[in-house]
Design a protein around this motif. Structure first.
Motif, PDB file in Angstrom:
ATOM      1  N   GLY A  73      -4.384  -4.821   6.304  1.00 31.33           N
ATOM      2  CA  GLY A  73      -4.852  -3.847   7.296  1.00 31.33           C
ATOM      3  C   GLY A  73      -5.168  -2.481   6.722  1.00 31.33           C
ATOM      4  O   GLY A  73      -5.799  -2.360   5.660  1.00 31.33           O
ATOM      5  N   SER A  74      -4.722  -1.449   7.430  1.00 34.97           N
ATOM      6  CA  SER A  74      -5.121  -0.087   7.062  1.00 34.97           C
ATOM      7  C   SER A  74      -4.548   0.339   5.718  1.00 34.97           C
ATOM      8  O   SER A  74      -5.140   1.164   5.026  1.00 34.97           O
ATOM      9  CB  SER A  74      -4.723   0.903   8.156  1.00 34.97           C
ATOM     10  N   LEU A  75      -3.414  -0.229   5.309  1.00 29.85           N
ATOM     11  CA  LEU A  75      -2.840   0.133   3.994  1.00 29.85           C
ATOM     12  C   LEU A  75      -3.754  -0.377   2.882  1.00 29.85           C
ATOM     13  O   LEU A  75      -4.089   0.364   1.938  1.00 29.85           O
ATOM     14  CB  LEU A  75      -1.440  -0.470   3.832  1.00 29.85           C
ATOM     15  N   VAL A 119       4.321  -9.919   7.605  1.00 33.53           N
ATOM     16  CA  VAL A 119       3.505  -9.082   6.709  1.00 33.53           C
ATOM     17  C   VAL A 119       3.774  -7.610   6.985  1.00 33.53           C
ATOM     18  O   VAL A 119       4.082  -6.825   6.083  1.00 33.53           O
ATOM     19  CB  VAL A 119       2.014  -9.422   6.899  1.00 33.53           C
ATOM     20  N   ASP A 120       3.662  -7.227   8.264  1.00 32.12           N
ATOM     21  CA  ASP A 120       3.950  -5.845   8.676  1.00 32.12           C
ATOM     22  C   ASP A 120       4.143  -5.814  10.187  1.00 32.12           C
ATOM     23  O   ASP A 120       3.865  -6.804  10.873  1.00 32.12           O
ATOM     24  CB  ASP A 120       2.842  -4.868   8.229  1.00 32.12           C
ATOM     25  N   PHE A 121       4.657  -4.705  10.680  1.00 35.79           N
ATOM     26  CA  PHE A 121       4.848  -4.579  12.130  1.00 35.79           C
ATOM     27  C   PHE A 121       5.033  -3.121  12.501  1.00 35.79           C
ATOM     28  O   PHE A 121       5.366  -2.281  11.660  1.00 35.79           O
ATOM     29  CB  PHE A 121       6.041  -5.419  12.624  1.00 35.79           C
ATOM     30  N   LYS A 122       4.834  -2.861  13.799  1.00 39.96           N
ATOM     31  CA  LYS A 122       4.933  -1.507  14.348  1.00 39.96           C
ATOM     32  C   LYS A 122       6.038  -1.459  15.396  1.00 39.96           C
ATOM     33  O   LYS A 122       6.127  -2.355  16.254  1.00 39.96           O
ATOM     34  CB  LYS A 122       3.578  -1.153  14.977  1.00 39.96           C
ATOM     35  N   LEU A 123       6.851  -0.428  15.327  1.00 45.98           N
ATOM     36  CA  LEU A 123       7.936  -0.257  16.305  1.00 45.98           C
ATOM     37  C   LEU A 123       7.801   1.089  16.999  1.00 45.98           C
ATOM     38  O   LEU A 123       7.262   2.043  16.429  1.00 45.98           O
ATOM     39  CB  LEU A 123       9.295  -0.291  15.596  1.00 45.98           C
ATOM     40  N   VAL A 178       6.475  -0.893   9.288  1.00 48.96           N
ATOM     41  CA  VAL A 178       7.115  -1.421   8.083  1.00 48.96           C
ATOM     42  C   VAL A 178       6.174  -2.471   7.501  1.00 48.96           C
ATOM     43  O   VAL A 178       5.630  -3.299   8.239  1.00 48.96           O
ATOM     44  CB  VAL A 178       8.481  -2.078   8.408  1.00 48.96           C
ATOM     45  N   ARG A 179       5.976  -2.404   6.187  1.00 47.73           N
ATOM     46  CA  ARG A 179       5.055  -3.354   5.533  1.00 47.73           C
ATOM     47  C   ARG A 179       5.746  -4.045   4.364  1.00 47.73           C
ATOM     48  O   ARG A 179       6.300  -3.378   3.486  1.00 47.73           O
ATOM     49  CB  ARG A 179       3.834  -2.598   4.982  1.00 47.73           C
ATOM     50  N   ASN A 180       5.660  -5.382   4.378  1.00 48.02           N
ATOM     51  CA  ASN A 180       6.214  -6.190   3.286  1.00 48.02           C
ATOM     52  C   ASN A 180       5.131  -6.731   2.369  1.00 48.02           C
ATOM     53  O   ASN A 180       5.406  -7.103   1.232  1.00 48.02           O
ATOM     54  CB  ASN A 180       6.993  -7.380   3.862  1.00 48.02           C
ATOM     55  N   CYS A 202       2.637  -7.138  15.343  1.00 47.24           N
ATOM     56  CA  CYS A 202       3.084  -7.619  14.028  1.00 47.24           C
ATOM     57  C   CYS A 202       1.939  -8.381  13.371  1.00 47.24           C
ATOM     58  O   CYS A 202       1.081  -8.927  14.061  1.00 47.24           O
ATOM     59  CB  CYS A 202       4.229  -8.622  14.158  1.00 47.24           C
ATOM     60  N   ARG A 203       1.973  -8.450  12.046  1.00 43.68           N
ATOM     61  CA  ARG A 203       1.131  -9.445  11.360  1.00 43.68           C
ATOM     62  C   ARG A 203       2.029 -10.584  10.924  1.00 43.68           C
ATOM     63  O   ARG A 203       3.003 -10.368  10.202  1.00 43.68           O
ATOM     64  CB  ARG A 203       0.418  -8.850  10.135  1.00 43.68           C
ATOM     65  N   PHE A 204       1.697 -11.774  11.410  1.00 45.91           N
ATOM     66  CA  PHE A 204       2.427 -12.992  11.052  1.00 45.91           C
ATOM     67  C   PHE A 204       1.447 -13.904  10.306  1.00 45.91           C
ATOM     68  O   PHE A 204       0.376 -14.224  10.844  1.00 45.91           O
ATOM     69  CB  PHE A 204       2.879 -13.743  12.320  1.00 45.91           C
TER      70      PHE A 204
HETATM   71  P1  TMP Z   1      -2.515  -1.327  10.426  1.00 46.72           P
HETATM   72  O1  TMP Z   1      -2.560  -2.072   9.107  1.00 46.72           O
HETATM   73  O2  TMP Z   1      -3.769  -1.476  11.207  1.00 46.72           O
HETATM   74  O3  TMP Z   1      -2.114   0.106  10.229  1.00 46.72           O
HETATM   75  O4  TMP Z   1      -1.365  -2.018  11.300  1.00 46.72           O
HETATM   76  C1  TMP Z   1      -0.042  -2.092  10.850  1.00 46.72           C
HETATM   77  C2  TMP Z   1       0.785  -2.876  11.859  1.00 46.72           C
HETATM   78  O5  TMP Z   1       0.903  -2.173  13.073  1.00 46.72           O
HETATM   79  C3  TMP Z   1       0.209  -4.239  12.217  1.00 46.72           C
HETATM   80  O6  TMP Z   1       1.282  -5.174  12.254  1.00 46.72           O
HETATM   81  C4  TMP Z   1      -0.365  -4.074  13.580  1.00 46.72           C
HETATM   82  C5  TMP Z   1       0.428  -2.952  14.169  1.00 46.72           C
HETATM   83  N1  TMP Z   1      -0.382  -2.072  15.002  1.00 46.72           N
HETATM   84  C6  TMP Z   1      -0.033  -1.875  16.329  1.00 46.72           C
HETATM   85  O7  TMP Z   1       0.949  -2.438  16.821  1.00 46.72           O
HETATM   86  N2  TMP Z   1      -0.788  -1.036  17.085  1.00 46.72           N
HETATM   87  C7  TMP Z   1      -1.854  -0.380  16.582  1.00 46.72           C
HETATM   88  O8  TMP Z   1      -2.509   0.370  17.312  1.00 46.72           O
HETATM   89  C8  TMP Z   1      -2.223  -0.593  15.207  1.00 46.72           C
HETATM   90  C9  TMP Z   1      -3.402   0.100  14.607  1.00 46.72           C
HETATM   91  C10 TMP Z   1      -1.442  -1.441  14.457  1.00 46.72           C
END
Ligand code: TMP
Length: 239
Positions: free
Chosen positions: A99-101, A174-178, A93-95, A198-200
């Motif tokens: 990063g990659s986006l 900022v964003d996070f992964k679940l 989820v990205r707010n 997460c990005r904080f």
């Molecule tokens: P990204 O911008 O690199 O795609 O990352 C998006 C979010 O996901 C960021 O908060 C970091 C998290 N993330 C992980 O938890 N594991 C991973 O392997 C990657 C690439 C990102």
């Protein structure tokens, strides 16, 4: 609770069986990787901080009615969790763009996006976790339509809980992964919620308080994890 065999060793966590087949122990390590493990390092005290930070978030989500695998904190670096069959889809989820986006769409980092962007990545280290969409997930059977809608709605609900809770602490989520998993016919939240996943950003200075300090060689890595813990717990990290 008796710790038994090592079931799985990941890049930052080890998972152990227990004498209860429905529960596992997650041990958080100080090891850190980035760019699909091409970059490796150690972050002082990260295992303990990520365990306590994740425990804090899981407890908060539990209080707000979100089902998670969290059972209880067992030790400084260890958490007792429900044993899940992890779904091989990472939900991001990205707010705010980062990063990659930001890279993929050639946009600056730091632009708010509303509604939040929801993305899926296929959890496969050999492939470098490629970006996929719902059609791929259904076509390849990684999750059913019902499971996918639970994950999507769950991720957005978690975002709605965490964004204001963190904003009160002057932290931008900022964003996070679940990651989600199956247990007893349900889909619930698994894995961790920490500065690794997460990005904080500090709401005033926009300083990065997360693993980007390691990924991008920004320095002050351990201090960033300590700062997140300090703001969540309102004290120094010495549990
Ligand atoms: P990204 O911008 O690199 O795609 O990352 C998006 C979010 O996901 C960021 O908060 C970091 C998290 N993330 C992980 O938890 N594991 C991973 O392997 C990657 C690439 C990102």
């Amino acid at each position: 609770m008796e710790k038994r065999a090592l079931l799985y060793s990941g890049k930052a966590k080890d998972v152990y069986a227990t004498d209860d087949p429905s529960q596992c122990i997650v041990h958080f390590r100080d090891s850190a990787t980035a760019f699909n493990a091409q970059k490796k390092g150690e972050i002082a005290d990260k295992g303990r901080l990520n365990n306590l930070i994740s425990s804090h978030f899981f407890h908060l989500l539990d209080q707000r009615g979100v089902a998670t695998h969290f059972v209880r904190t067992l030790a400084p670096c260890e958490m007792l969790v429900k044993r899940l069959d992890i779904i091989k889809v990472e939900v991001v989820v990205r707010n705010i763009t980062a990063g990659s986006l930001a890279k993929r769409l050639a946009v600056a980092e730091g632009m708010p996006v509303n509604p939040p962007v929801l993305e899926y990545y296929f959890k496969d280290d050999a492939l470098g976790d490629p970006l996929v969409n719902d059609s791929h997930i259904l076509a390849f059977g990684w999750a059913s339509a019902a499971e996918l809608s639970i994950m999507a709605a769950g991720a957005l609900r978690i975002n709605d809980i965490l964004v204001p809770a963190l904003r009160k602490l002057d932290i931008l989520l900022v964003d996070f992964k679940l990651e989600f998993g199956r247990v007893a016919g349900r889909v619930i939240l698994g894995d961790e919620i920490s500065p690794d996943t997460c990005r904080f950003w500090d709401a005033n200075t926009l300083a990065h308080l997360d693993k980007d300090r390691f990924r991008r060689d920004l320095g002050g890595v351990a201090e960033a994890y300590q700062e997140i813990y300090r703001r969540l717990k309102g004290g120094t990290p010495n549990v």
